[in-house]
Structures are given as structure tokens and as C-alpha cells.
Scaffold this motif. Structure first.
Motif, mmCIF file in Angstrom:
data_model
loop_
_atom_site.group_PDB
_atom_site.id
_atom_site.type_symbol
_atom_site.label_atom_id
_atom_site.label_comp_id
_atom_site.label_asym_id
_atom_site.label_seq_id
_atom_site.Cartn_x
_atom_site.Cartn_y
_atom_site.Cartn_z
ATOM 1 N N SER A 93 0.815 -1.214 0.000
ATOM 2 C CA SER A 93 0.000 0.000 0.000
ATOM 3 C C SER A 93 0.850 1.267 0.000
ATOM 4 O O SER A 93 0.356 2.340 0.313
ATOM 5 N N GLY A 94 2.122 1.163 -0.345
ATOM 6 C CA GLY A 94 2.979 2.334 -0.413
ATOM 7 C C GLY A 94 4.273 2.118 0.330
ATOM 8 O O GLY A 94 4.631 0.987 0.668
ATOM 9 N N PRO A 95 4.984 3.201 0.626
ATOM 10 C CA PRO A 95 6.271 3.077 1.312
ATOM 11 C C PRO A 95 6.121 2.484 2.708
ATOM 12 O O PRO A 95 5.169 2.777 3.425
ATOM 13 N N GLU A 96 7.072 1.625 3.076
ATOM 14 C CA GLU A 96 7.099 1.055 4.415
ATOM 15 C C GLU A 96 8.546 0.861 4.847
ATOM 16 O O GLU A 96 9.435 0.748 4.017
ATOM 17 N N ALA A 97 8.746 0.868 6.156
ATOM 18 C CA ALA A 97 10.084 0.669 6.712
ATOM 19 C C ALA A 97 9.972 -0.330 7.854
ATOM 20 O O ALA A 97 8.922 -0.475 8.481
ATOM 21 N N THR A 98 11.078 -1.018 8.121
ATOM 22 C CA THR A 98 11.129 -2.016 9.180
ATOM 23 C C THR A 98 12.248 -1.643 10.142
ATOM 24 O O THR A 98 13.341 -1.299 9.702
ATOM 25 N N ILE A 99 11.965 -1.704 11.436
ATOM 26 C CA ILE A 99 12.981 -1.458 12.460
ATOM 27 C C ILE A 99 13.240 -2.795 13.150
ATOM 28 O O ILE A 99 12.307 -3.414 13.656
ATOM 29 N N VAL A 100 14.495 -3.249 13.140
ATOM 30 C CA VAL A 100 14.840 -4.557 13.687
ATOM 31 C C VAL A 100 16.073 -4.457 14.571
ATOM 32 O O VAL A 100 16.869 -3.529 14.451
ATOM 33 N N SER A 101 16.213 -5.441 15.459
ATOM 34 C CA SER A 101 17.459 -5.626 16.193
ATOM 35 C C SER A 101 18.008 -6.972 15.754
ATOM 36 O O SER A 101 17.420 -8.008 16.039
ATOM 37 N N ASP A 102 19.116 -6.955 15.025
ATOM 38 C CA ASP A 102 19.678 -8.167 14.422
ATOM 39 C C ASP A 102 20.564 -8.950 15.378
ATOM 40 O O ASP A 102 21.746 -9.137 15.128
ATOM 41 N N THR A 103 20.002 -9.396 16.492
ATOM 42 C CA THR A 103 20.742 -10.271 17.394
ATOM 43 C C THR A 103 19.916 -11.527 17.633
ATOM 44 O O THR A 103 18.691 -11.509 17.476
#
Length: 146
Positions: free
Chosen positions: A73-83
Motif C-alpha cells: 500500500s505504499g512506502p514502508e520501513a522495518t525497524i529490527v534488532s539483528d541479534t
């Protein structure tokens, strides 16, 4: 009755660029908000010296923004902690037994006894949840528990 002073001009390519592209107006806003959430999550994530468990600061140091990208449905971003353990920090754990691999023993510094110990298994008392990502979302966008 229609207002004759208003003229609507539609330009589908301009609308796609502004509203659906990661580099358009909405995509840039999404990226900005994602980085705000990242900054808050780093503040809320456990760090050494906070008195809760054996925090090394690795969870906070590995919080990243992925995107913005084009979603359904358009622009999206993901916030993750890669541990490996970020989900256990975020969601908490129940008391459980940790067993060594069949080939050996666990070797670790046990702060409570003040020395390195060798064990076949240990009883982990569990950990309270620290939903740092949810707290960060709520601090940027509002919502319950703010």
C-alpha cells in the motif's frame, strides 16, 4: 451542487512518485519516522549498568532501519534488532533449563559466585519482557502505555 472555483488536475505519474515511491514525499516521511523510532528504541533497549540482567548493549547497538521500500500500500520501513536474543529481551522468557551440547560443558562467568564455572545444565530463572520496539513506536506515534 459542485463548486466551480475548484479545479482538480490528476497526474497519475506524479501521484505515484509522491505517494508510492520510497523517494517521494510519503517515502521520505516514512524514512524520517522510522529513524525516529530507531533512536527511541536504542534509548529503551537494555544497556550495561542499568541493573537488569547481564546486558551487554548488543541489542541496542544492533537496532537498524530497513527501508523505506515499496510495500503493498505504499512506502514502508522495518525497524529490527539483528541479534539472536533480541526476541527474548523484547518478549521475555519463562524459567527454563539450558543444557550444554552433547559434546561438552557450558563455560561462563557466573557473576553471583564471582568466577568461571563449568556446567552440564543450568536453570535460568526467566526474564521480564522489555518491549523496547513497542515503547519506541508509542513514543513516536502515540498510543496506550505512552
Amino acid at each position: 451542487m459542485a463548486n466551480k472555483d475548484v479545479i482538480y488536475i490528476r497526474h497519475p505519474r506524479a501521484e505515484l512518485q509522491a505517494f508510492r515511491s520510497p523517494t517521494g514525499m510519503v517515502g521520505r516521511w516514512t524514512g524520517k519516522k522510522a529513524h525516529e523510532v530507531q533512536a527511541h528504541a536504542i534509548v529503551f533497549a537494555p544497556k550495561p549498568g542499568q541493573g537488569r540482567g547481564y546486558s551487554t548493549g548488543e541489542t541496542a547497538a544492533n537496532i537498524r532501519v530497513k527501508g523505506p521500500t515499496v510495500g503493498r500500500s505504499g512506502p514502508e520501513a522495518t525497524i529490527v534488532s539483528d541479534t539472536n536474543h533480541a526476541v527474548f529481551v523484547h518478549e521475555g522468557t519463562h524459567p527454563h533449563v539450558i543444557k550444554a551440547r552433547p559434546s561438552g560443558k557450558m563455560v561462563f562467568f557466573w557473576r553471583k559466585v564471582g568466577r568461571v564455572v563449568f556446567r552440564d545444565k543450568v536453570f535460568h530463572p526467566g526474564a521480564r519482557a522489555n518491549p523496547f520496539l513497542v515503547k519506541a513506536l508509542r513514543s513516536v506515534f502515540g498510543g496506550p502505555g505512552r
